[in-house]
Design a protein around this motif. Structure first.
Motif, PDB file in Angstrom:
ATOM      1  N   GLY A   3       1.146  -1.155   0.295  1.00  0.00           N
ATOM      2  CA  GLY A   3      -0.260  -0.284  -0.086  1.00  0.00           C
ATOM      3  C   GLY A   3       0.825   1.584  -0.026  1.00  0.00           C
ATOM      4  O   GLY A   3       0.450   2.279  -0.923  1.00  0.00           O
ATOM      5  N   ALA A   4       1.681   0.869   0.732  1.00  0.00           N
ATOM      6  CA  ALA A   4       2.560   2.016   0.982  1.00  0.00           C
ATOM      7  C   ALA A   4       3.233   2.676  -0.529  1.00  0.00           C
ATOM      8  O   ALA A   4       3.152   3.370  -0.982  1.00  0.00           O
ATOM      9  CB  ALA A   4       3.582   2.202   1.638  1.00  0.00           C
ATOM     10  N   ILE A   5       4.016   1.602  -0.902  1.00  0.00           N
ATOM     11  CA  ILE A   5       4.678   1.779  -2.630  1.00  0.00           C
ATOM     12  C   ILE A   5       3.712   1.960  -3.451  1.00  0.00           C
ATOM     13  O   ILE A   5       4.675   3.010  -4.084  1.00  0.00           O
ATOM     14  CB  ILE A   5       5.444   0.698  -3.058  1.00  0.00           C
ATOM     15  N   MET A   6       2.508   1.548  -3.477  1.00  0.00           N
ATOM     16  CA  MET A   6       1.438   2.290  -4.386  1.00  0.00           C
ATOM     17  C   MET A   6       0.972   4.129  -4.232  1.00  0.00           C
ATOM     18  O   MET A   6       0.651   4.572  -5.585  1.00  0.00           O
ATOM     19  CB  MET A   6       0.363   1.685  -4.404  1.00  0.00           C
ATOM     20  N   ASP A   7       0.768   4.347  -2.767  1.00  0.00           N
ATOM     21  CA  ASP A   7       0.416   5.571  -2.730  1.00  0.00           C
ATOM     22  C   ASP A   7       1.881   6.558  -3.147  1.00  0.00           C
ATOM     23  O   ASP A   7       1.462   7.723  -4.012  1.00  0.00           O
ATOM     24  CB  ASP A   7       0.233   5.882  -1.116  1.00  0.00           C
ATOM     25  N   ASP A   8       2.967   5.999  -2.855  1.00  0.00           N
ATOM     26  CA  ASP A   8       4.426   7.229  -3.291  1.00  0.00           C
ATOM     27  C   ASP A   8       4.597   6.876  -4.434  1.00  0.00           C
ATOM     28  O   ASP A   8       4.852   8.531  -4.750  1.00  0.00           O
ATOM     29  CB  ASP A   8       5.395   6.183  -2.376  1.00  0.00           C
ATOM     30  N   LEU A   9       4.517   5.886  -5.557  1.00  0.00           N
ATOM     31  CA  LEU A   9       4.818   6.431  -6.945  1.00  0.00           C
ATOM     32  C   LEU A   9       3.511   5.657  -7.458  1.00  0.00           C
ATOM     33  O   LEU A   9       3.575   6.081  -8.733  1.00  0.00           O
ATOM     34  CB  LEU A   9       5.680   4.647  -7.326  1.00  0.00           C
ATOM     35  N   ALA A  10       1.758   6.463  -6.913  1.00  0.00           N
ATOM     36  CA  ALA A  10       0.645   6.488  -7.547  1.00  0.00           C
ATOM     37  C   ALA A  10       0.495   5.672  -8.559  1.00  0.00           C
ATOM     38  O   ALA A  10       0.057   5.377  -9.720  1.00  0.00           O
ATOM     39  CB  ALA A  10       1.051   8.165  -8.483  1.00  0.00           C
ATOM     40  N   ALA A  15      -0.202  -2.371 -11.298  1.00  0.00           N
ATOM     41  CA  ALA A  15       0.486  -2.034 -11.326  1.00  0.00           C
ATOM     42  C   ALA A  15       1.682  -2.684  -9.953  1.00  0.00           C
ATOM     43  O   ALA A  15       2.658  -2.807  -9.882  1.00  0.00           O
ATOM     44  CB  ALA A  15       0.764  -0.703 -11.696  1.00  0.00           C
ATOM     45  N   GLY A  16       0.906  -2.360  -8.739  1.00  0.00           N
ATOM     46  CA  GLY A  16       1.081  -2.751  -7.692  1.00  0.00           C
ATOM     47  C   GLY A  16       1.428  -4.369  -7.721  1.00  0.00           C
ATOM     48  O   GLY A  16       2.746  -4.953  -7.712  1.00  0.00           O
ATOM     49  N   GLY A  17       0.273  -4.972  -7.792  1.00  0.00           N
ATOM     50  CA  GLY A  17       0.536  -6.211  -8.272  1.00  0.00           C
ATOM     51  C   GLY A  17       1.966  -7.004  -8.622  1.00  0.00           C
ATOM     52  O   GLY A  17       1.661  -8.098  -8.631  1.00  0.00           O
ATOM     53  N   ALA A  18       1.984  -6.455  -9.683  1.00  0.00           N
ATOM     54  CA  ALA A  18       2.838  -6.528 -11.128  1.00  0.00           C
ATOM     55  C   ALA A  18       4.297  -7.014 -10.210  1.00  0.00           C
ATOM     56  O   ALA A  18       5.016  -7.279 -11.348  1.00  0.00           O
ATOM     57  CB  ALA A  18       3.407  -5.745 -12.389  1.00  0.00           C
ATOM     58  N   ILE A  19       3.977  -6.227  -9.219  1.00  0.00           N
ATOM     59  CA  ILE A  19       5.437  -6.024  -8.834  1.00  0.00           C
ATOM     60  C   ILE A  19       5.878  -7.685  -8.702  1.00  0.00           C
ATOM     61  O   ILE A  19       7.533  -7.958  -8.562  1.00  0.00           O
ATOM     62  CB  ILE A  19       5.593  -5.365  -7.254  1.00  0.00           C
ATOM     63  N   THR A  20       5.454  -8.187  -7.444  1.00  0.00           N
ATOM     64  CA  THR A  20       5.774  -9.306  -7.182  1.00  0.00           C
ATOM     65  C   THR A  20       5.115 -10.755  -8.427  1.00  0.00           C
ATOM     66  O   THR A  20       5.756 -11.436  -8.803  1.00  0.00           O
ATOM     67  CB  THR A  20       4.327  -9.937  -6.336  1.00  0.00           C
ATOM     68  N   THR A  21       4.347 -10.037  -9.418  1.00  0.00           N
ATOM     69  CA  THR A  21       4.068 -11.335 -10.367  1.00  0.00           C
ATOM     70  C   THR A  21       5.659 -11.199 -11.181  1.00  0.00           C
ATOM     71  O   THR A  21       6.254 -12.275 -11.666  1.00  0.00           O
ATOM     72  CB  THR A  21       3.277 -10.482 -12.085  1.00  0.00           C
ATOM     73  N   VAL A  22       6.276  -9.979 -11.771  1.00  0.00           N
ATOM     74  CA  VAL A  22       7.114  -9.444 -12.383  1.00  0.00           C
ATOM     75  C   VAL A  22       8.335 -11.096 -11.693  1.00  0.00           C
ATOM     76  O   VAL A  22       9.325 -11.377 -12.339  1.00  0.00           O
ATOM     77  CB  VAL A  22       8.089  -8.453 -12.507  1.00  0.00           C
ATOM     78  N   MET A  23       8.633 -10.417 -10.729  1.00  0.00           N
ATOM     79  CA  MET A  23       9.582 -11.507  -9.295  1.00  0.00           C
ATOM     80  C   MET A  23       8.591 -13.252  -9.961  1.00  0.00           C
ATOM     81  O   MET A  23       9.830 -14.598 -10.515  1.00  0.00           O
ATOM     82  CB  MET A  23       9.503 -11.438  -8.412  1.00  0.00           C
ATOM     83  N   VAL A  24       7.586 -13.486  -9.748  1.00  0.00           N
ATOM     84  CA  VAL A  24       7.477 -15.133 -10.111  1.00  0.00           C
ATOM     85  C   VAL A  24       7.580 -15.729 -11.127  1.00  0.00           C
ATOM     86  O   VAL A  24       7.999 -16.642 -11.793  1.00  0.00           O
ATOM     87  CB  VAL A  24       5.915 -15.307  -9.557  1.00  0.00           C
ATOM     88  N   VAL A  25       7.439 -14.410 -12.487  1.00  0.00           N
ATOM     89  CA  VAL A  25       7.795 -14.931 -13.957  1.00  0.00           C
ATOM     90  C   VAL A  25       9.437 -15.000 -14.187  1.00  0.00           C
ATOM     91  O   VAL A  25       9.598 -16.353 -14.749  1.00  0.00           O
ATOM     92  CB  VAL A  25       7.267 -14.072 -14.713  1.00  0.00           C
ATOM     93  N   CYS A  26       9.876 -14.412 -12.978  1.00  0.00           N
ATOM     94  CA  CYS A  26      11.083 -14.923 -13.279  1.00  0.00           C
ATOM     95  C   CYS A  26      11.621 -15.898 -13.052  1.00  0.00           C
ATOM     96  O   CYS A  26      12.293 -16.606 -12.927  1.00  0.00           O
ATOM     97  CB  CYS A  26      12.028 -13.317 -12.747  1.00  0.00           C
TER      98      CYS A  26
END
Length: 363
Positions: A3-10, A15-26
């Motif tokens: 939540g804090a990351i999403m608020d800080d970077l709008a 887009a927030g969920g993609a942070i984790t998705t990117v790592m799992v795909v890697c």
């Protein structure tokens, strides 16, 4: 901290969920890089490379801007993919007579480390901000790299032109049974990791209690990952252990489906033992089924790459079923089906059939 990351970077939810998705795909796509690195530099140095990439990725991920956030996530996912794949081969190389013991040690430390990092992340973010909390992981990676340098720099012969096992392994039925078992047990785990707190909250439990229950099942996994491989590694066949782990996981799913608010702590203990035993057995079976460290690393790359890509579908499908049906009955029934499929593939993967060197290699 999302939540804090999403608020800080709008960032929006996708887009927030993609942070984790990117790592799992890697984890799924970049696992095959590990055998290439280990063939060129050796398993010990491949692990060191993974630690250094992890440190750089953690720092970049906590830097300013979207490029740093997602680029760092890619590096972190790449590093974890390399190290996940290399570890079974390292166990086979350094402890061939004590595979069960050292598989248990490293998998239990893996789970304990994840639990500890999760527990400390929010307090660090509250005190110093999410960037410091996210970047602090780099300190652990650097410390681990410093400890590992003497081992990595020992003169070890590297078979840079040796056999490459991928093609024959891809043709082996054992490979695909092991891969399917790895993928289904991972899917079962990710489903509960993603949705368990929400299921408990929808059943009437407060949010903090739902979070504690998820933590409880993760902590129970530490004990299961430590002792199950030791016992199973001594046995000729791991079929009884795979069966018991799947039955306990199924029992945990059933309890959450039928009576989520009744003795939820007991359900989490049962689920934790089942899922902790399952991941430990999956990694143990990878190590036992291949004849040498090079083949173990290749089998690990195949099983974890395809397995994690398969597992990544689980949380999405369960969320979609919840959205379509408006409840958790059919999503949990689907989760139970995953557990049954896990058992079916596990029964075959757990049989004492070792891929021979002739089957595992092609020059």
């Amino acid at each position: 901290m999302l939540g804090a990351i999403m608020d800080d970077l709008a960032l929006g939810p996708a887009a927030g969920g993609a942070i984790t998705t990117v790592m799992v795909v890697c984890l799924g796509l970049l696992g095959p890089a590990a055998p290439l690195i280990s063939t060129r530099f050796g398993l010990d140095r491949a692990l060191l490379v993974g630690l250094l990439v992890l440190a750089v990725g953690a720092v970049l991920r906590s830097s300013d801007g979207l490029f740093g956030l997602y680029g760092g996530a890619v590096l972190v996912g790449t590093a974890i993919a390399i190290m996940n794949v290399v570890m079974p081969g390292l166990v086979k190389q350094h402890f061939p007579e004590k595979i069960g013991l050292y598989t248990g040690v490293y998998v239990s430390c893996l789970v304990a480390g994840a639990a500890g990092a999760s527990a400390l992340a929010v307090p660090l973010a509250d005190a110093y901000g999410w960037r410091v909390a996210a970047g602090s992981v780099a300190l652990l990676a650097v410390l681990a790299a410093i400890v590992w340098v003497p081992q990595a720099w020992r003169p070890v012969p590297v078979a840079s032109t040796g056999p490459r096992p991928f093609r024959r392994l891809l043709r082996s039925r054992v490979t695909w049974f092991v891969t399917a078992f790895m993928g289904m047990q991972s899917m079962s785990f990710y489903i509960m990791l993603a949705w368990l707190p929400t299921i408990f909250q929808d059943a009437g439990l407060p949010a903090d209690q739902a979070g504690y229950l998820l933590s409880l099942t993760n902590l129970i996994q530490i004990a299961a990952t430590l002792w199950v491989p030791i016992i199973a590694g001594r046995a000729r066949s791991q079929v009884p252990h795979v069966t018991a782990a799947a039955v306990l996981t199924i029992a945990g799913y059933l309890a959450v489906l039928l009576a989520p608010a009744t003795l939820p702590w007991l359900w989490m203990i049962i689920l934790g033992v089942g899922q902790g035993a399952s991941i430990a057995l999956a990694l143990l079976i990878i190590t036992l089924r291949a004849p040498d460290p090079t083949s173990v690393t290749a089998l690990s790359a195949i099983a974890q790459s395809f397995g994690y890509l398969l597992a990544a579908l689980g949380p999405f499908v369960i969320g979609l079923l919840n959205q379509l049906t408006g409840g958790w009955t059919w999503p949990l029934v689907a989760g139970l089906a995953v557990c049954v499929i896990q058992l079916a593939f596990g029964l075959v993967a757990a049989r004492p059939v070792v891929i021979t060197k002739e089957e595992a290699t092609i020059r």
